[in-house]
Design an enzyme around this catalytic site. Structure first.
Site, PDB file in Angstrom:
ATOM      1  CG  HIS A 134      30.974 -74.256  56.897  1.00 58.10           C
ATOM      2  ND1 HIS A 134      31.518 -73.224  56.166  1.00 58.10           N
ATOM      3  CD2 HIS A 134      31.577 -75.385  56.461  1.00 58.10           C
ATOM      4  CE1 HIS A 134      32.416 -73.708  55.321  1.00 58.10           C
ATOM      5  NE2 HIS A 134      32.464 -75.023  55.482  1.00 58.10           N
TER       6      HIS A 134
ATOM      7  CD  GLU B 229      32.174 -78.343  58.996  1.00 57.79           C
ATOM      8  OE1 GLU B 229      32.227 -78.891  57.881  1.00 57.79           O
ATOM      9  OE2 GLU B 229      33.177 -78.188  59.712  1.00 57.79           O
TER      10      GLU B 229
ATOM     11  CG  ASP C  39      33.525 -81.924  54.179  1.00 59.90           C
ATOM     12  OD1 ASP C  39      34.350 -82.785  53.842  1.00 59.90           O
ATOM     13  OD2 ASP C  39      32.967 -81.915  55.297  1.00 59.90           O
TER      14      ASP C  39
END
Length: 825
Positions: free
Chosen positions: A532, A589, A209
């Protein structure tokens, strides 16, 4: 094993159905790796092999072990073949049997006796061959650079240059307020957190993110800066120096690893609550989008509103710790920045003490991870340790020694458990103001923890410093962190078994594992490439790139904490609970703290070890001022453990014969007490001349690397007047503090060897830290003595020192200065 980090970036997409996953255990058996999603652009990976090796390779002087998946009850014959197919070594496997973590039956191959080098080696067992690998002393040079390039490419607030990252990874700056970004240059708080906006641009995007979190930025920054500190102690800092990394700051005279870490440090400093605001000195916990962004979303196309989240004690102590470390390490390169860091660290520490239980809630996980932490006693210990190592001040020593963590065993570290970071600093940073027995005990708890990791490794088929119950979210970072502990133990003891353990941890990460897969993109024949991430999202959008080389996947997570993992990995053995799919954020991730420990470990592995390095002698201070007719002391220690007892002899090598060694001319250091400073007393004879003589002393002996230091006599017969001029400049000031630079110039015709500059403040100014000189203050009187390397002033030459001080009332510039007791004209 610490609890797993919480989710940071849940995907809004459900992955396509993946191929089935099965583990086979009979004969010489291969393992089926989950296929890519149906909507991915297929990348053909070589078939997996039951002969599992580090697919990058091995160091000539390091351990060389492989694992063979086989249910055979007796030894199997193995051959090591070079690129031409010639057999260069052979032997028989050792049957290990069932491996709990992988669910496989394994044999071990040890070909460490082979010390040749080359490319394209294979290990052959029966009719099955390993993937090709190299044996080379330069094996990890590329990984050292690529694992650091990850951070440049995660930078927020700056365009990523194709010349540094490659054309596929170039992109405009993200989150600078350029439409459609709302930007990070004027970010409001969540409702109730504050009533103003802050410029919090810069820093690194945390993971897959695009949030920025102080508590995760803290440990990641500490690991990068600590990798340079460790390299300095080992003599390998040039490999991390200026011009070694692909960063835009290269060529500025500052080590590149410190340039990269500074990008995050500047962000962390911006996250501090400013003076005059409620909770001043605290640090905002995090900044990220108000809602989760879709995957993929390029940073410059993120249209979400950014929000600051309320300050927390944990974030504040992360700032205090990393800023204190910054003040210590950056001082030789940028004194003003180091002073800013120390000021921020002091203010953060005071704020955390005033607000010791402001905890981030676990429920604050919309748009970004919560990073909650219910116990911040470990962060208090870590921050106090860093401040003590930097300042030597008693208030921080008292906080260290009174903490319950100070006498506990060394636990595993992660973003939510940082006490051992403080232990490492206290045990390794030169000149920490702790009693010798305290330092020895800390060293002991660190090596005891490393021994526990070696014991865990020895009982496993794949020799991983992780128990079978340790495969949780981010398990690969637990492997690298535990390997760091092994490397620290190697530094403390010089015992090769610890270095071997750290290197074998890399073997696991680079292919010698249950999946025959390298978890580092671009390294090995079979590697993760669909981590990710919101920009490195080729699996979702063929116009976007795969993660760049050096990106590090989180690794197996037996908890199966995302929809893709739940759907595709049911019934997996713990070490095989991994899928290379962009939707599996719990196993696949990336994160800055994970890549930071990989970069630390790669830098350690890349250091050349052709022969054991002799421990260096360290002398503090490097320049001593001895009053005429009196004595002064210096402390002598070793930089690393000797293999056996060594004797260090201290003698005058040149200079004024009035300066002599009074006591401590012969010092003995053992493998147990090498880090404890021993005192050497220097004396200056009383004479009638008016010359402040100086002398150079040598501290050395067999089996050590010698050090030199200087001593200058403070002559009590010196006549007033000195050929010098002084410039005093206030660089920056705030309501209760300031930084200043003082420059002394030799205006005479003779060189000055060793200088002591004196002045008196007119007000209540108190110096708290200084650089480029050793500064003492008694009342209003200040004496600044040269730092050794700047002790000689040629005619017309000058030297500058800097300091930070606090004050109230007037802050007048001193008007009278003395040099070596004589007034400057």
């Amino acid at each position: 094993m610490p609890p797993a980090p919480f989710a940071r970036g849940a995907s809004r997409r459900t992955a396509a159905v993946l191929a089935g996953f099965a583990l086979a255990v009979g004969g010489l058996t291969a393992t089926a790796l989950p296929a890519h999603s149906a909507d991915a652009v297929a990348t053909a990976l070589p078939a997996d092999s039951p002969v599992r090796v580090n697919q990058l390779g091995y160091l000539p002087d390091g351990p060389k072990r492989a694992v063979v998946v086989s249910a055979a009850s007796g030894p199997l014959t193995w051959q090591l073949r070079d690129a031409s197919g010639a057999v260069v070594a052979s032997g028989a496997t050792v049957v290990h049997g069932a491996d709990q973590a992988s669910g496989q039956s394994t044999h071990l191959v040890d070909f460490g006796a082979y010390t040749g080098g080359g490319t394209g080696f294979t290990l052959v067992v029966g009719d099955r061959s390993s993937h090709p690998f190299d044996i080379s002393a330069s094996l990890y040079d590329g990984l050292r650079a690529d694992s650091m390039s990850f951070f440049y490419q995660q930078r927020s607030g700056v365009a990523i240059d194709a010349a540094l990252a490659g054309s596929a990874y170039a992109r405009p700056a993200g989150h600078l307020g350029v439409a459609p970004n709302k930007g990070d240059t004027s970010v409001p708080c969540q409702a109730g957190a504050c009533d103003y906006q802050r410029d919090v641009r810069g820093g690194w995007y945390d993971a897959g993110d695009q949030g920025k979190y102080v508590v995760n930025g803290g440990i990641a920054t500490w690991e990068l800066v600590n990798s340079f500190e460790r390299a300095q102690r080992s003599g390998g800092e040039a490999a991390l120096g200026d011009g070694t990394l692909r960063v835009p700051e290269r060529g500025n005279g500052i080590p590149d690893v410190l340039d990269e870490a500074r990008w995050e440090l500047e962000f962390l400093l911006r996250m501090q609550v400013p003076a005059g605001k409620p909770m001043a000195g605290m640090a905002f916990h995090k900044v990220h989008d108000a809602q989760w962004t879709a995957l993929p979303t390029r940073p410059e196309l993120d249209a979400m509103q950014r929000e600051l989240h309320a300050p927390s004690t944990a974030a504040t102590l992360n700032l205090a710790a990393t800023a204190a470390q910054c003040a210590r390490v950056y001082a030789p390169y940028d004194a003003a920045f180091a002073a800013r860091c120390l000021d921020a660290a002091r203010r953060a520490w005071a704020a955390a003490k005033a607000h010791p239980d402001v905890l981030a809630p676990a429920t604050d996980n919309t748009g970004g991870g919560a990073y909650e932490d219910a116990d911040v006693s470990d962060e208090f210990y870590w921050a106090a340790a860093e401040l003590l190592a930097t300042t030597g001040e008693s208030q921080y020593r008292d906080s260290v020694t009174s903490s319950s963590h100070h006498t506990k065993p060394a636990d595993d570290f992660w973003w939510g458990g940082t006490a051992t970071l403080g232990r490492i600093t206290l045990a390794t940073a030169p000149g920490v103001a702790l009693p010798a027995d305290d330092t020895a005990r800390l060293r002991g708890v660190l090596t005891t923890a490393a021994d526990a990791h070696l014991s865990t490794m020895s009982g496993q088929g794949y020799r991983v410093p992780l128990p079978a119950t340790g495969y949780v979210w981010g398990s690969n970072s637990a492997v690298t962190n535990n390997a760091m502990m092994l490397a620290v133990a190697y530094e403390l003891t010089g015992q090769q078994r610890y270095r071997a353990g750290a290197l074998e941890s890399l073997d696991y990460l680079l292919g010698r594992n249950a999946l025959d897969l390298s978890y580092v993109t671009g390294y090995g024949e079979r590697f993760s490439e669909n981590q990710h991430h919101r920009f490195w999202a080729h699996q979702n959008d063929a116009s976007l790139p795969h993660p760049p080389n050096g990106s590090f996947a989180g690794g197996p997570d037996a908890g199966l904490e995302d929809p893709v993992a739940k759907a595709k990995l049911q019934g997996c053995a713990p070490a095989a609970c991994y899928v290379d799919d962009i939707g599996s954020y719990s196993t696949n991730e990336v994160a800055i703290n994970w890549n930071a420990s990989l970069a630390w470990l790669a830098a350690f592995a890349a250091e050349r070890h052709e022969a054991p390095a002799l421990p260096a002698v360290q002398v503090t201070p490097a320049t001593a001022v001895v009053p005429e007719g009196g004595t002064a002391t210096v402390g002598v220690r070793l930089a690393a453990a000797p293999a056996q007892n060594v004797t260090v002899t201290v003698t005058r090598s040149s200079g004024d014969q009035d300066l002599t060694v009074a006591t401590g001319a012969s010092l003995t250091f053992t493998p147990a007490n090498w880090a404890a400073p021993q005192q050497v007393s220097l004396s200056a004879a009383q004479d009638a001349d008016a010359v402040s003589g100086s002398a150079t002393f040598l501290a050395g002996g067999p089996a050590v690397r010698a050090a030199t230091f200087t001593a200058t006599e403070a002559d009590d017969d010196a006549t007033p007047g000195a050929a010098c001029s002084v410039a005093y400049r206030i660089d920056s000031a705030w309501n209760d503090g300031f930084t200043a630079t003082v420059t002394v110039k030799n205006t005479g015709t003779s060189a000055i060897s060793g200088w002591a500059l004196g002045w008196s403040f007119a007000g209540d100014q108190r110096i708290s830290s200084a650089w480029n000189a050793t500064v003492t203050q008694s009342g209003a009187a200040v004496t600044a003595r040269d730092a050794g390397w700047n002790g000689t002033l040629a005619p017309g030459g000058s030297a500058s020192l800097g300091f930070q001080a606090g004050y109230s009332g007037p802050n007048a510039t001193p008007t009278h200065f003395t040099l070596n007791g004589g007034a400057c004209s």
